[in-house]
Write a protein that holds these residues in place. Sequence first.
Motif, short mmCIF file in Angstrom:
data_model
loop_
_atom_site.label_atom_id
_atom_site.label_comp_id
_atom_site.label_asym_id
_atom_site.label_seq_id
_atom_site.Cartn_x
_atom_site.Cartn_y
_atom_site.Cartn_z
N PRO A 44 101.49 -4.02 -2.01
CA PRO A 44 102.54 -3.01 -1.88
C PRO A 44 103.73 -3.36 -1.00
O PRO A 44 104.88 -3.12 -1.39
N LYS A 45 103.52 -3.91 0.20
CA LYS A 45 104.65 -4.04 1.12
C LYS A 45 104.43 -5.11 2.18
O LYS A 45 103.37 -5.19 2.79
N ALA A 50 97.29 -4.04 5.87
CA ALA A 50 96.43 -4.61 4.82
C ALA A 50 97.13 -5.75 4.09
O ALA A 50 96.50 -6.77 3.78
N CYS A 51 98.41 -5.60 3.81
CA CYS A 51 99.14 -6.65 3.08
C CYS A 51 99.24 -7.93 3.91
O CYS A 51 99.13 -9.03 3.38
N GLY A 123 104.02 3.42 -6.69
CA GLY A 123 103.86 2.24 -5.85
C GLY A 123 102.95 1.22 -6.50
O GLY A 123 102.37 1.46 -7.56
N VAL A 124 102.83 0.08 -5.85
CA VAL A 124 101.97 -1.00 -6.33
C VAL A 124 100.53 -0.71 -5.92
O VAL A 124 100.25 -0.46 -4.75
N VAL A 125 99.63 -0.76 -6.90
CA VAL A 125 98.20 -0.68 -6.62
C VAL A 125 97.76 -2.12 -6.36
O VAL A 125 97.91 -2.99 -7.23
N ARG A 126 97.24 -2.39 -5.16
CA ARG A 126 96.84 -3.74 -4.78
C ARG A 126 95.86 -4.28 -5.82
O ARG A 126 94.78 -3.74 -6.02
N VAL A 146 90.75 -5.46 1.06
CA VAL A 146 91.19 -6.77 1.56
C VAL A 146 90.05 -7.62 2.15
O VAL A 146 89.97 -8.81 1.89
N THR A 147 89.17 -7.01 2.93
CA THR A 147 88.13 -7.78 3.60
C THR A 147 87.25 -8.51 2.58
O THR A 147 86.65 -7.90 1.70
N GLY A 148 87.22 -9.84 2.70
CA GLY A 148 86.40 -10.66 1.81
C GLY A 148 86.99 -10.93 0.44
O GLY A 148 86.40 -11.67 -0.36
N HIS A 149 88.14 -10.35 0.16
CA HIS A 149 88.72 -10.48 -1.19
C HIS A 149 89.12 -11.93 -1.52
O HIS A 149 88.78 -12.44 -2.59
#
Length: 160
Positions: A44-45, A50-51, A123-126, A146-149
């Motif tokens: 998203p940003k 998170a990004c 918005g952007v869906v991660r 995000v964690t482990g992705h």
Amino acid sequence: MTEISVVELGIGDRAPDFDLPRDGGGRVRLTDFAGKPLVLFFYPKDDTTACTAESISFTALAAEFEKAGAAILGVSPDSVKSHDKFVKKHALSVPLASDEEKTAAEAYGVWREKSMYGRTFMGVVRSTFLIEADGRIARIWSKVKVTGHAEEVLAAVKEL
């Protein structure tokens, strides 16, 4: 809010082409990655918690992705100028494409209505797409945690 038509891509579909400006100048296209797998992650940003964590995770594993023969590209609606600051601030090594017009986000079906604190907005869906060397989609991760992705995506690349 006006209803928008959302593209639903599936495994085996041909990945939509794109032609976007990128950090550091120049442009990036899907065809630039022909013949090798591509990890295409939409976020998203720039410079949000998170990004930032996601981009740092992909940067930390960039050498492993390269060793596995895959390229990585991050895409968000932020400007090239924003990307350049983001890359410098966090020492990111993964290239970032600017999708200010949301053409790639719409083509990949990640530009969607979202809601937060009772407010709805677009918005952007991660999401992350693993695109095979032949341009077909091998895996899709939607609404990414995000964690482990990055590690999970790397494992999928190694299975190709």
